[in-house]
Scaffold this motif. Structure first.
Motif, PDB file in Angstrom:
ATOM      1  N   LYS A 141     -28.617  27.996  -7.670  1.00  0.00           N
ATOM      2  CA  LYS A 141     -27.910  27.569  -6.218  1.00  0.00           C
ATOM      3  C   LYS A 141     -29.269  27.544  -5.325  1.00  0.00           C
ATOM      4  CE  LYS A 141     -27.024  32.569  -5.309  1.00  0.00           C
ATOM      5  NZ  LYS A 141     -26.027  33.455  -5.260  1.00  0.00           N
ATOM      6  N   ASN A 142     -30.404  28.399  -5.407  1.00  0.00           N
ATOM      7  CA  ASN A 142     -31.393  28.226  -4.579  1.00  0.00           C
ATOM      8  C   ASN A 142     -32.059  26.667  -4.602  1.00  0.00           C
ATOM      9  OD1 ASN A 142     -31.066  30.802  -3.618  1.00  0.00           O
ATOM     10  ND2 ASN A 142     -32.231  31.629  -5.082  1.00  0.00           N
ATOM     11  N   LEU A 143     -32.076  26.257  -5.782  1.00  0.00           N
ATOM     12  CA  LEU A 143     -32.782  24.948  -6.059  1.00  0.00           C
ATOM     13  C   LEU A 143     -31.702  23.999  -5.712  1.00  0.00           C
ATOM     14  CD1 LEU A 143     -35.135  23.539  -7.476  1.00  0.00           C
ATOM     15  CD2 LEU A 143     -33.784  23.568  -9.699  1.00  0.00           C
ATOM     16  N   SER A 144     -30.536  24.103  -5.872  1.00  0.00           N
ATOM     17  CA  SER A 144     -29.608  22.953  -5.253  1.00  0.00           C
ATOM     18  C   SER A 144     -29.432  22.939  -3.724  1.00  0.00           C
ATOM     19  CB  SER A 144     -28.208  23.483  -5.788  1.00  0.00           C
ATOM     20  OG  SER A 144     -28.032  23.435  -7.271  1.00  0.00           O
ATOM     21  N   PHE A 145     -29.740  24.258  -3.106  1.00  0.00           N
ATOM     22  CA  PHE A 145     -29.871  24.419  -1.744  1.00  0.00           C
ATOM     23  C   PHE A 145     -31.247  23.631  -1.060  1.00  0.00           C
ATOM     24  CE2 PHE A 145     -30.864  26.529   2.308  1.00  0.00           C
ATOM     25  CZ  PHE A 145     -29.624  26.430   2.917  1.00  0.00           C
ATOM     26  N   GLY A 146     -32.295  23.930  -1.840  1.00  0.00           N
ATOM     27  CA  GLY A 146     -33.499  23.489  -1.384  1.00  0.00           C
ATOM     28  C   GLY A 146     -33.524  21.896  -1.583  1.00  0.00           C
ATOM     29  N   ASN A 147     -33.147  21.395  -2.624  1.00  0.00           N
ATOM     30  CA  ASN A 147     -32.957  19.900  -2.774  1.00  0.00           C
ATOM     31  C   ASN A 147     -32.245  19.185  -1.981  1.00  0.00           C
ATOM     32  OD1 ASN A 147     -34.924  20.427  -4.985  1.00  0.00           O
ATOM     33  ND2 ASN A 147     -33.487  20.457  -6.470  1.00  0.00           N
ATOM     34  N   SER A 148     -31.110  19.882  -1.690  1.00  0.00           N
ATOM     35  CA  SER A 148     -30.215  19.193  -0.783  1.00  0.00           C
ATOM     36  C   SER A 148     -30.985  19.010   0.641  1.00  0.00           C
ATOM     37  CB  SER A 148     -28.917  19.978  -0.456  1.00  0.00           C
ATOM     38  OG  SER A 148     -28.153  20.180  -1.762  1.00  0.00           O
ATOM     39  N   ILE A 149     -31.397  19.975   0.901  1.00  0.00           N
ATOM     40  CA  ILE A 149     -32.266  19.914   2.347  1.00  0.00           C
ATOM     41  C   ILE A 149     -33.468  18.669   2.430  1.00  0.00           C
ATOM     42  CG2 ILE A 149     -33.406  21.150   4.253  1.00  0.00           C
ATOM     43  CD1 ILE A 149     -31.469  23.452   3.866  1.00  0.00           C
ATOM     44  N   HIS A 150     -34.253  18.934   1.275  1.00  0.00           N
ATOM     45  CA  HIS A 150     -35.305  18.126   1.082  1.00  0.00           C
ATOM     46  C   HIS A 150     -34.868  16.728   1.186  1.00  0.00           C
ATOM     47  CE1 HIS A 150     -37.809  21.601   0.302  1.00  0.00           C
ATOM     48  NE2 HIS A 150     -38.893  21.087   0.314  1.00  0.00           N
ATOM     49  N   SER A 151     -33.941  16.447   0.344  1.00  0.00           N
ATOM     50  CA  SER A 151     -33.490  14.806   0.275  1.00  0.00           C
ATOM     51  C   SER A 151     -33.157  14.501   1.683  1.00  0.00           C
ATOM     52  CB  SER A 151     -32.400  14.665  -0.845  1.00  0.00           C
ATOM     53  OG  SER A 151     -32.936  15.135  -2.137  1.00  0.00           O
ATOM     54  N   SER A 152     -32.272  15.429   2.299  1.00  0.00           N
ATOM     55  CA  SER A 152     -31.965  14.818   3.562  1.00  0.00           C
ATOM     56  C   SER A 152     -32.881  14.594   4.632  1.00  0.00           C
ATOM     57  CB  SER A 152     -31.014  16.007   3.955  1.00  0.00           C
ATOM     58  OG  SER A 152     -29.785  15.982   3.080  1.00  0.00           O
ATOM     59  N   LEU A 153     -33.947  15.702   4.660  1.00  0.00           N
ATOM     60  CA  LEU A 153     -35.128  15.261   5.587  1.00  0.00           C
ATOM     61  C   LEU A 153     -35.809  14.133   5.135  1.00  0.00           C
ATOM     62  CD1 LEU A 153     -36.146  18.901   6.097  1.00  0.00           C
ATOM     63  CD2 LEU A 153     -35.040  17.443   7.876  1.00  0.00           C
ATOM     64  N   ASN A 154     -36.102  13.738   3.980  1.00  0.00           N
ATOM     65  CA  ASN A 154     -36.871  12.855   3.368  1.00  0.00           C
ATOM     66  C   ASN A 154     -36.229  11.572   3.979  1.00  0.00           C
ATOM     67  OD1 ASN A 154     -38.604  10.999   1.879  1.00  0.00           O
ATOM     68  ND2 ASN A 154     -36.966  10.969   0.299  1.00  0.00           N
ATOM     69  N   GLU A 155     -35.001  11.335   3.740  1.00  0.00           N
ATOM     70  CA  GLU A 155     -34.370  10.211   4.203  1.00  0.00           C
ATOM     71  C   GLU A 155     -34.223   9.934   5.782  1.00  0.00           C
ATOM     72  OE1 GLU A 155     -30.576   8.877   2.332  1.00  0.00           O
ATOM     73  OE2 GLU A 155     -31.025  10.354   0.410  1.00  0.00           O
ATOM     74  N   PHE A 156     -34.180  10.797   6.423  1.00  0.00           N
ATOM     75  CA  PHE A 156     -34.124  11.184   7.995  1.00  0.00           C
ATOM     76  C   PHE A 156     -35.477  10.561   8.642  1.00  0.00           C
ATOM     77  CE2 PHE A 156     -34.691  13.579  11.885  1.00  0.00           C
ATOM     78  CZ  PHE A 156     -33.405  13.189  12.498  1.00  0.00           C
ATOM     79  N   ASN A 157     -36.713  11.003   7.716  1.00  0.00           N
ATOM     80  CA  ASN A 157     -37.829  10.958   8.310  1.00  0.00           C
ATOM     81  C   ASN A 157     -38.259   9.212   8.027  1.00  0.00           C
ATOM     82  OD1 ASN A 157     -38.711  13.337   9.306  1.00  0.00           O
ATOM     83  ND2 ASN A 157     -39.162  14.065   7.174  1.00  0.00           N
TER      84      ASN A 157
END
Length: 222
Positions: free
Chosen positions: A38-54
């Motif tokens: 769950k920690n990996l899923s949580f982190g990857n979800s935020i990382h992917s979102s910020l990547n596309e946002f930037n």
């Protein structure tokens, strides 16, 4: 004959903290299936979102766009229940809302969430994921690592931090530049710690990397 070494943040941590696990995974190549976390899923979800946002144009970088990207990139695997998954989704949404209110990573993106591989020679590959490299508001090149965990460090210790030398080498290989600053952005508290990359810092990091590689070569030869 020395088996090829894959040098990454994970492999180094495993090498020094779990020798048996390192030997099985990286030398004997015993079948390894990463557990759904769950920690990996949580982190990857935020990382992917910020990547596309930037990567959006500045005018498109709105809170609604960030929320939409979180909906798109949210990973549901690894949670013990639907309730736990939904609670973490709300937590992620709040983290990104606080991030958006007081961003500490504004600037022109040069590189965004890329896995970089550097084949040094036939027996050594250095790899790592770089979250973001950008030109900050002061006109300096900053390499940024987003952190989604709960724990925050107060400073970046050049004598113990494993990621520092990897980042310096990989960015030099990928873009032929050395960052002026390396920062860790702790999103849960919306705080950022930074380190000026001087010649002394580079030399200390490279010497440490050489020591790590030497230690690994000894195990791979045995």
């Amino acid at each position: 004959m020395t088996k090829k070494i894959l040098l990454s943040n994970t492999s180094i941590n495993t090498f020094y903290n779990h020798k048996d696990s390192y030997k099985k995974k990286y030398i004997e190549k015993v079948g390894y299936q990463p557990k759904k976390s769950k920690n990996l899923s949580f982190g990857n979800s935020i990382h992917s979102s910020l990547n596309e946002f930037n990567l959006l144009n500045e005018k498109e970088q709105t809170l609604k766009a960030l929320e939409r990207l979180l909906n798109k990139n949210w990973i549901t695997e690894g949670y013990n229940s639907t309730e736990e998954m939904l609670n973490n989704f709300v937590r992620a949404k709040n983290i990104l809302a606080n991030y958006f209110k007081d961003r500490k990573d504004c600037g022109k993106t040069l590189l965004a969430e890329e896995m970089v591989y550097y084949n040094v020679n036939n027996t050594l590959t250095i790899c790592g994921k770089i979250d973001r490299v950008f030109i900050n508001k002061d006109g300096r090149i900053e390499l940024l690592d987003y952190k989604t965990g709960i724990n925050n460090n107060l400073m970046i210790d050049i004598n113990t931090d494993i990621q520092l030398p990897l980042y310096i080498v990989l960015l030099k290989h990928r873009l032929n530049i050395v960052p002026d600053i390396i920062s860790y952005y702790y999103l849960t508290s919306n705080t950022k710690i930074s380190l000026e990359i001087t010649e002394d810092v580079i030399n200390i990091c490279l010497d440490r990397l050489k020591t790590i590689i030497t230690d690994m070569y000894i195990m791979h030869k045995n």
